[in-house]
Write a protein that holds these residues in place. Structure first.
Motif, short mmCIF file in Angstrom:
data_model
loop_
_atom_site.label_atom_id
_atom_site.label_comp_id
_atom_site.label_asym_id
_atom_site.label_seq_id
_atom_site.Cartn_x
_atom_site.Cartn_y
_atom_site.Cartn_z
N LEU A 125 -10.19 0.62 -2.45
CA LEU A 125 -9.57 -0.16 -3.52
C LEU A 125 -9.09 -1.55 -3.09
O LEU A 125 -9.35 -2.53 -3.80
N PRO A 126 -8.39 -1.72 -1.95
CA PRO A 126 -7.89 -3.07 -1.63
C PRO A 126 -9.00 -4.11 -1.43
O PRO A 126 -8.79 -5.29 -1.70
N GLY A 127 -10.15 -3.69 -0.98
CA GLY A 127 -11.26 -4.62 -0.78
C GLY A 127 -12.33 -4.49 -1.83
O GLY A 127 -13.53 -4.63 -1.54
N ASN B 51 -4.31 7.64 2.74
CA ASN B 51 -5.13 8.01 1.59
C ASN B 51 -6.50 7.36 1.77
O ASN B 51 -6.59 6.17 2.10
N TRP B 52 -7.57 8.11 1.56
CA TRP B 52 -8.91 7.57 1.80
C TRP B 52 -9.25 6.41 0.87
O TRP B 52 -10.12 5.59 1.18
N PHE C 199 0.83 -1.21 0.00
CA PHE C 199 0.00 0.00 0.00
C PHE C 199 0.86 1.26 0.00
O PHE C 199 0.50 2.27 -0.61
N ASP C 200 2.00 1.18 0.69
CA ASP C 200 2.91 2.33 0.70
C ASP C 200 3.47 2.60 -0.69
O ASP C 200 3.57 3.75 -1.13
N SER C 201 3.83 1.54 -1.42
CA SER C 201 4.36 1.72 -2.77
C SER C 201 3.28 2.22 -3.73
O SER C 201 3.60 2.88 -4.74
N LEU C 202 2.03 1.92 -3.44
CA LEU C 202 0.92 2.37 -4.28
C LEU C 202 0.40 3.76 -3.88
O LEU C 202 -0.53 4.27 -4.51
#
Length: 315
Positions: free
Chosen positions: A167-169, A161-162, A153-156
């Motif tokens: 997005l991940p789920g 970020n809200w 998530f950090d690289s993305l």
């Protein structure tokens, strides 16, 4: 040898079909079973409803009455001070706004992704569907873990970020399987054949025929996704540092911790009043966080029952 003499135009009792409208006389065993079933249903209803009712009356009762067990069915020492403290905090309103945005936008994205994917995986002419479904199912049993997810998530750019709430789920594999089972078992293949004869392609068949017939499973999945977003606590705890982006659940936790801190740092006679407000706030935040879902569920109940029976049991 004897034979029954029948009046012309009449039949014997064995030949008369059973009429469900005719009330049969109940035996003692029937009455015992009925009483047992009714008593069991009453106990289940009480076990479900009473904890909610206890939270409601405890949130407006005197804390000493609650702690000494005097609050059972009705509030004792009625007071709305806890709710006043909760709603005076600006974090409640910002948390509500964030949670509503995350839940509505997240649920919309979930449905846009899940329903078409489930429809595609339900089509037998889609040859690699079993391989794709296996890849989806594989993620249910094997995950990267917290640290790899955080690094990803950090690289993305999703940390603080809200979009990390959405997005991940974007898709739930379990809900995908339920929707796929619904399309396979509840939408007749004859409809696709008829649509093909009329010149409808897959997109036309999906939007004009499948979706209007899938209101039950759509309502069920929307409720599942919405509740998941509404109750999401872990995401904000790990991936969000900005308090202004925290959802309601995290804001309520912050309010509870703040009141507990004030309670330990308070001396003199004010500690009794602070303790009363702290306990009222504890029960108040439970209702504040669950009330919207309790209000929403009755409107989707009929779709929920129908969709679960069709999509899960038959699949």
């Amino acid at each position: 040898m004897t034979s029954a003499t029948l009046t012309p135009g009449k039949t014997s009792a064995d030949e008369i079909p059973w009429n469900p409208k005719v009330r049969q006389k109940k035996t003692v065993v029937d009455w015992i079973v009925d009483i047992f079933i009714v008593a069991l249903i009453v106990l289940i209803v009480v076990a479900i409803i009473y904890p909610i009712w206890f939270v409601i009356i405890s949130s407006v009762s005197n804390v000493d009455a609650v702690n000494t067990g005097k609050v059972t069915f009705w509030p004792v020492g009625f007071s709305l001070g806890g709710y006043a403290r909760v709603f005076q905090d600006d974090r409640i309103w910002s948390g509500y706004m964030n949670t509503i945005i995350y839940s509505v936008v997240g649920t919309a994205l979930n449905m846009v992704v899940t329903i078409p994917a489930a429809f595609g995986l339900s089509r037998r002419e889609f040859k690699p569907r079993r391989v794709v479904l296996f890849l989806f199912t594989f993620t249910m049993f094997f995950a990267g873990g917290l640290i790899p997810n955080y690094l990803l998530f950090d690289s993305l750019g999703l940390i603080d970020n809200w979009l990390v709430f959405i997005l991940p789920g974007a898709i739930s594999v379990w809900n995908l399987i339920i929707a796929r089972s619904f399309f396979e078992t509840s939408i007749p293949e004859d409809l696709h054949d008829a649509a093909s004869i009329d010149g409808l392609g897959y997109f036309g068949y999906f939007f004009k025929i499948v979706l209007p017939l899938s209101s039950a499973i759509i309502a069920v999945l929307a409720l599942y996704y919405f509740v998941g977003h509404w109750n999401d606590f872990f995401t904000g705890l790990v991936y969000i540092q900005d308090d202004g982006k925290l959802p309601l659940q995290n804001q309520l936790r912050a309010i509870l911790l703040a009141n507990q801190s004030n309670l330990t740092n308070t001396g003199g006679m004010d500690i009794l009043q602070q303790r009363e407000f702290a306990n009222q706030i504890k029960y108040g935040v439970i209702l504040v966080s669950t009330l919207p879902l309790l209000v929403l569920y009755p409107f989707l109940q009929k779709y929920f029952n129908k969709g679960v029976m069709i999509g899960a049991v038959k699949g």
